[in-house]
Design a protein around this motif. Structure first.
Motif, PDB file in Angstrom:
ATOM      1  N   MET A  25      31.346  41.521  30.823  1.00  0.00           N
ATOM      2  CA  MET A  25      31.471  41.168  32.205  1.00  0.00           C
ATOM      3  C   MET A  25      31.622  42.455  33.016  1.00  0.00           C
ATOM      4  N   THR A  26      31.164  42.419  34.235  1.00  0.00           N
ATOM      5  CA  THR A  26      31.166  43.630  35.040  1.00  0.00           C
ATOM      6  C   THR A  26      32.234  43.567  36.110  1.00  0.00           C
ATOM      7  N   THR A  27      32.671  44.729  36.536  1.00  0.00           N
ATOM      8  CA  THR A  27      33.602  44.843  37.645  1.00  0.00           C
ATOM      9  C   THR A  27      33.086  45.924  38.570  1.00  0.00           C
ATOM     10  N   ASN A  28      33.634  45.962  39.757  1.00  0.00           N
ATOM     11  CA  ASN A  28      33.261  47.006  40.695  1.00  0.00           C
ATOM     12  C   ASN A  28      34.167  48.208  40.469  1.00  0.00           C
ATOM     13  N   SER A  29      33.636  49.405  40.686  1.00  0.00           N
ATOM     14  CA  SER A  29      34.444  50.587  40.454  1.00  0.00           C
ATOM     15  C   SER A  29      35.436  50.814  41.588  1.00  0.00           C
ATOM     16  N   SER A  30      35.094  50.457  42.807  1.00  0.00           N
ATOM     17  CA  SER A  30      36.055  50.594  43.891  1.00  0.00           C
ATOM     18  C   SER A  30      35.788  49.519  44.928  1.00  0.00           C
ATOM     19  N   LEU A  31      36.859  49.107  45.572  1.00  0.00           N
ATOM     20  CA  LEU A  31      36.753  48.079  46.585  1.00  0.00           C
ATOM     21  C   LEU A  31      37.022  48.702  47.943  1.00  0.00           C
ATOM     22  N   LEU A  54      46.563  40.936  46.055  1.00  0.00           N
ATOM     23  CA  LEU A  54      45.394  41.780  45.802  1.00  0.00           C
ATOM     24  C   LEU A  54      45.811  43.093  45.139  1.00  0.00           C
ATOM     25  N   GLY A  55      46.909  43.676  45.583  1.00  0.00           N
ATOM     26  CA  GLY A  55      47.370  44.946  45.031  1.00  0.00           C
ATOM     27  C   GLY A  55      47.821  44.848  43.579  1.00  0.00           C
ATOM     28  N   ALA A  56      48.305  43.678  43.175  1.00  0.00           N
ATOM     29  CA  ALA A  56      48.734  43.502  41.783  1.00  0.00           C
ATOM     30  C   ALA A  56      47.544  43.358  40.845  1.00  0.00           C
ATOM     31  N   VAL A  57      46.426  42.882  41.377  1.00  0.00           N
ATOM     32  CA  VAL A  57      45.236  42.658  40.547  1.00  0.00           C
ATOM     33  C   VAL A  57      44.325  43.877  40.535  1.00  0.00           C
ATOM     34  N   TRP A  58      44.258  44.593  41.656  1.00  0.00           N
ATOM     35  CA  TRP A  58      43.340  45.728  41.756  1.00  0.00           C
ATOM     36  C   TRP A  58      44.124  46.982  42.108  1.00  0.00           C
ATOM     37  N   MET A  59      44.364  47.849  41.099  1.00  0.00           N
ATOM     38  CA  MET A  59      45.104  49.093  41.301  1.00  0.00           C
ATOM     39  C   MET A  59      44.283  50.260  40.765  1.00  0.00           C
ATOM     40  N   ASN A  60      44.246  51.321  41.528  1.00  0.00           N
ATOM     41  CA  ASN A  60      43.556  52.550  41.105  1.00  0.00           C
ATOM     42  C   ASN A  60      42.127  52.273  40.669  1.00  0.00           C
ATOM     43  N   PHE A  80      33.525  40.710  39.478  1.00  0.00           N
ATOM     44  CA  PHE A  80      34.924  40.377  39.716  1.00  0.00           C
ATOM     45  C   PHE A  80      35.443  40.972  41.026  1.00  0.00           C
ATOM     46  N   GLY A  81      35.167  42.235  41.279  1.00  0.00           N
ATOM     47  CA  GLY A  81      35.672  42.898  42.484  1.00  0.00           C
ATOM     48  C   GLY A  81      35.206  42.237  43.764  1.00  0.00           C
ATOM     49  N   ASP A  82      33.917  41.973  43.860  1.00  0.00           N
ATOM     50  CA  ASP A  82      33.379  41.315  45.058  1.00  0.00           C
ATOM     51  C   ASP A  82      33.958  39.916  45.223  1.00  0.00           C
TER      52      ASP A  82
END
Length: 153
Positions: free
Chosen positions: A1-7, A66-72, A91-93
């Protein structure tokens, strides 16, 4: 599965509410169907329908921020999810999109308070969510029309 590198979402903050669900999906390989556990953000409209009791592939949902799921620039799956669970595609989008739905409809946040796990859904895999299915359209699928359908009489 893919994720985005930065949001990059200037309209969202780390404290914004979002719900992640654990869905049982299926992958078809070599004519067989295999179950997989997928972690995916649940938009507010879907959550509101699910809590009303419609059958769903979600076994559980966790309300978080959002901050708990997406950090750094990395997705962090909450520890309540099984270790074999995978992130959904894009996932990120999807995380950003789902977060925005709760900002637009804050009343939906009352269904699952932040930090809680909800498990009392009408869980069902009767209608399987097959992730890698392809629809192949054949000539036999065409609807036969009356010969006068496109003629001016």
């Amino acid at each position: 599965m893919t994720t985005n590198s930065s949001l990059n979402a200037t309209d969202l903050s780390a404290d914004d509410y979002v719900v992640l669900g654990l869905a049982t999906c299926f992958i078809k390989e070599d004519g067989e169907v295999h179950a997989v556990k997928i972690v995916e953000p649940i938009p507010s409209a879907a959550l509101e329908a699910i809590v009303k009791g419609i059958p769903t592939s979600y076994e559980m949902a966790i309300a978080t921020t959002l901050g708990a799921v997406w950090m750094n620039d990395t997705a962090h799956i909450p520890p309540e999810f099984p270790s074999d669970a995978q992130l959904c595609d894009e996932f990120g989008d999807r995380l950003l999109a789902a977060t925005r739905t709760y900002k637009a409809r804050p009343v939906a946040q009352s269904h699952v308070p932040v930090g809680t796990v909800k498990r009392d859904f009408n869980f069902s895999t009767e209608r399987k969510r097959v992730l890698n299915s392809q629809r192949i359209v054949k000539a036999e699928d065409n609807v036969k029309q009356h010969e006068y359908t496109h003629k001016v009489l």
